[in-house]
Design a protein around this motif. Structure first.
Motif, short mmCIF file in Angstrom:
data_model
loop_
_atom_site.label_atom_id
_atom_site.label_comp_id
_atom_site.label_asym_id
_atom_site.label_seq_id
_atom_site.Cartn_x
_atom_site.Cartn_y
_atom_site.Cartn_z
N ASP A 27 0.63 -0.94 -0.31
CA ASP A 27 -0.04 0.07 -0.21
C ASP A 27 1.19 1.29 -0.22
OD1 ASP A 27 -2.10 -1.77 -0.08
OD2 ASP A 27 -2.95 -1.12 1.91
N GLU A 28 1.90 1.19 1.25
CA GLU A 28 2.98 2.71 0.82
C GLU A 28 3.66 3.05 -0.16
OE1 GLU A 28 6.51 4.06 2.85
OE2 GLU A 28 5.90 2.06 4.05
N ALA A 29 3.52 1.66 -1.13
CA ALA A 29 4.45 2.02 -2.85
C ALA A 29 3.75 2.38 -3.76
CB ALA A 29 5.10 0.73 -2.89
N LEU A 30 2.72 2.00 -3.20
CA LEU A 30 1.91 2.12 -4.39
C LEU A 30 1.18 3.44 -4.14
CD1 LEU A 30 -0.40 -1.11 -4.62
CD2 LEU A 30 0.61 -0.63 -6.42
N SER A 31 0.59 3.64 -2.86
CA SER A 31 0.49 5.48 -2.94
C SER A 31 1.58 6.93 -3.45
CB SER A 31 0.51 5.61 -1.10
OG SER A 31 1.69 5.49 -0.20
N LEU A 32 2.89 6.32 -2.89
CA LEU A 32 3.96 6.78 -4.36
C LEU A 32 3.70 7.63 -5.01
CD1 LEU A 32 7.40 5.20 -2.44
CD2 LEU A 32 6.38 6.96 -1.25
N GLN A 33 4.27 8.77 -5.27
CA GLN A 33 3.72 9.31 -6.61
C GLN A 33 4.95 10.03 -7.17
OE1 GLN A 33 0.96 10.40 -8.08
NE2 GLN A 33 0.29 9.01 -5.95
N LEU A 34 4.97 9.17 -8.79
CA LEU A 34 6.09 9.73 -9.24
C LEU A 34 6.88 10.94 -9.00
CD1 LEU A 34 8.66 8.30 -11.49
CD2 LEU A 34 7.39 9.03 -13.15
N GLY A 35 6.36 12.22 -9.26
CA GLY A 35 6.52 13.42 -9.67
C GLY A 35 7.69 14.39 -8.05
N THR A 36 6.69 13.30 -7.01
CA THR A 36 7.46 13.54 -5.80
C THR A 36 7.73 12.57 -4.34
OG1 THR A 36 4.40 12.54 -4.81
CG2 THR A 36 5.06 15.02 -5.29
N ALA A 81 13.66 -8.49 -13.35
CA ALA A 81 13.88 -7.29 -13.83
C ALA A 81 13.90 -5.64 -12.57
CB ALA A 81 12.78 -6.83 -14.39
N ALA A 82 13.91 -5.92 -11.73
CA ALA A 82 13.49 -4.65 -10.59
C ALA A 82 14.36 -4.64 -10.16
CB ALA A 82 13.15 -5.67 -8.73
N ARG A 83 15.86 -4.88 -10.94
CA ARG A 83 17.33 -4.68 -10.42
C ARG A 83 17.43 -3.33 -11.31
NH1 ARG A 83 18.55 -9.98 -10.91
NH2 ARG A 83 18.61 -10.83 -9.13
N TYR A 90 11.48 6.20 -13.89
CA TYR A 90 10.32 6.45 -14.12
C TYR A 90 9.98 4.83 -14.69
CZ TYR A 90 5.60 5.49 -16.75
OH TYR A 90 4.19 5.30 -16.87
N THR A 91 11.10 4.52 -15.25
CA THR A 91 11.54 2.87 -15.36
C THR A 91 11.39 1.81 -13.70
OG1 THR A 91 12.17 2.81 -17.01
CG2 THR A 91 12.12 0.91 -16.13
N ALA A 92 12.03 2.46 -13.32
CA ALA A 92 11.75 2.66 -11.64
C ALA A 92 10.45 2.21 -10.34
CB ALA A 92 13.47 3.10 -10.67
N TYR A 93 9.78 3.24 -11.14
CA TYR A 93 9.02 4.16 -10.64
C TYR A 93 7.83 2.29 -10.68
CZ TYR A 93 4.72 6.36 -9.33
OH TYR A 93 3.66 6.20 -8.83
N GLY A 94 7.91 2.13 -12.15
CA GLY A 94 7.62 1.47 -12.61
C GLY A 94 7.55 -0.09 -12.57
N ALA A 100 4.95 -3.92 -5.76
CA ALA A 100 3.34 -3.97 -5.18
C ALA A 100 2.53 -4.18 -5.36
CB ALA A 100 3.25 -2.70 -4.95
N PHE A 101 1.71 -4.71 -6.64
CA PHE A 101 1.15 -5.70 -7.08
C PHE A 101 1.18 -7.88 -6.78
CE2 PHE A 101 -0.89 -1.36 -9.42
CZ PHE A 101 -1.62 -0.76 -9.12
N VAL A 102 2.22 -7.61 -7.25
CA VAL A 102 2.74 -8.72 -6.95
C VAL A 102 2.62 -9.27 -5.57
CG1 VAL A 102 3.97 -11.16 -7.42
CG2 VAL A 102 3.50 -9.69 -9.30
N LEU A 103 2.19 -8.35 -4.58
CA LEU A 103 3.14 -9.12 -3.30
C LEU A 103 1.81 -8.84 -2.87
CD1 LEU A 103 4.89 -9.31 -0.82
CD2 LEU A 103 5.36 -6.58 -0.33
N ARG A 104 0.40 -7.98 -3.08
CA ARG A 104 -0.30 -8.05 -2.43
C ARG A 104 -1.08 -9.52 -3.21
NH1 ARG A 104 -3.74 -2.21 -4.58
NH2 ARG A 104 -3.77 -1.00 -2.43
N HIS A 105 -0.88 -9.80 -4.52
CA HIS A 105 -1.63 -10.46 -4.91
C HIS A 105 -1.20 -12.29 -3.32
CE1 HIS A 105 -2.98 -13.96 -7.15
NE2 HIS A 105 -2.07 -14.34 -6.96
N LEU A 106 -0.06 -11.86 -3.80
CA LEU A 106 1.46 -13.78 -3.25
C LEU A 106 0.96 -13.05 -1.74
CD1 LEU A 106 4.87 -13.70 -4.45
CD2 LEU A 106 2.91 -15.06 -5.07
N ALA A 107 0.40 -11.72 -0.79
CA ALA A 107 -0.22 -11.91 0.41
C ALA A 107 -1.17 -12.54 0.81
CB ALA A 107 -0.16 -10.54 1.60
N GLY A 108 -2.24 -12.20 -0.24
CA GLY A 108 -3.49 -13.15 -0.40
C GLY A 108 -3.70 -14.06 -0.42
N ARG A 109 -2.65 -15.17 -1.19
CA ARG A 109 -2.28 -16.53 -1.66
C ARG A 109 -1.36 -17.02 -0.33
NH1 ARG A 109 1.03 -18.14 -6.21
NH2 ARG A 109 0.24 -20.70 -5.50
#
Length: 132
Positions: A27-36, A81-83, A90-94, A100-109
């Protein structure tokens, strides 16, 4: 394809995933904004997410063929690829957001797997995306 043994080594020192901490990190990672958000912050968050994903992958059983969920190999490829040291911001942010999305999924699993095994304290939380 990434070598899975380097992503999730087979060692007895595995630490079970803290589902609450994993969700908070995603959630924290997904709340971060690229410009700030600074590049240093993106790199630190990527490291944090990577550690959480490795814990989740170590805990979960191998994927069965034909199941519509990210496989260990796909997660390993995302981790490789996250290295992002030489990548554009922008690539690092993406990459961080993808983790973060994969972690959400794995935490649910992990949560569902613990509930299915009847692990103490593994009841699915109200409003959990994996709650049936």
């Amino acid at each position: 394809m990434a070598d899975l043994e380097h992503v999730v080594p087979d060692t007895p020192e595995r630490v079970p995933l803290d589902i609450g901490a994993a969700r908070a990190a995603a959630d924290e990672a997904l709340s971060l904004q690229l410009g700030t958000t600074t590049r240093v912050r993106i790199e630190a968050m990527t490291e944090r997410l990577t550690g959480q994903i490795k814990s989740a992958l170590a805990e979960l059983p191998r994927d069965a063929p034909g199941r519509p969920r990210p496989t260990r190999e796909e997660a390993a490829a995302l981790l490789a690829a996250a290295r992002t040291g030489a990548a554009l911001a922008y690539t690092a942010y993406g990459a961080m957001r993808d983790l973060a999305f994969v972690l959400r999924h794995l935490a649910g699993r992990c949560e569902a797997e613990r509930a299915a095994q009847g692990a103490p304290g593994a009841e699915l939380a109200p409003g959990s995306p994996t709650r049936r």
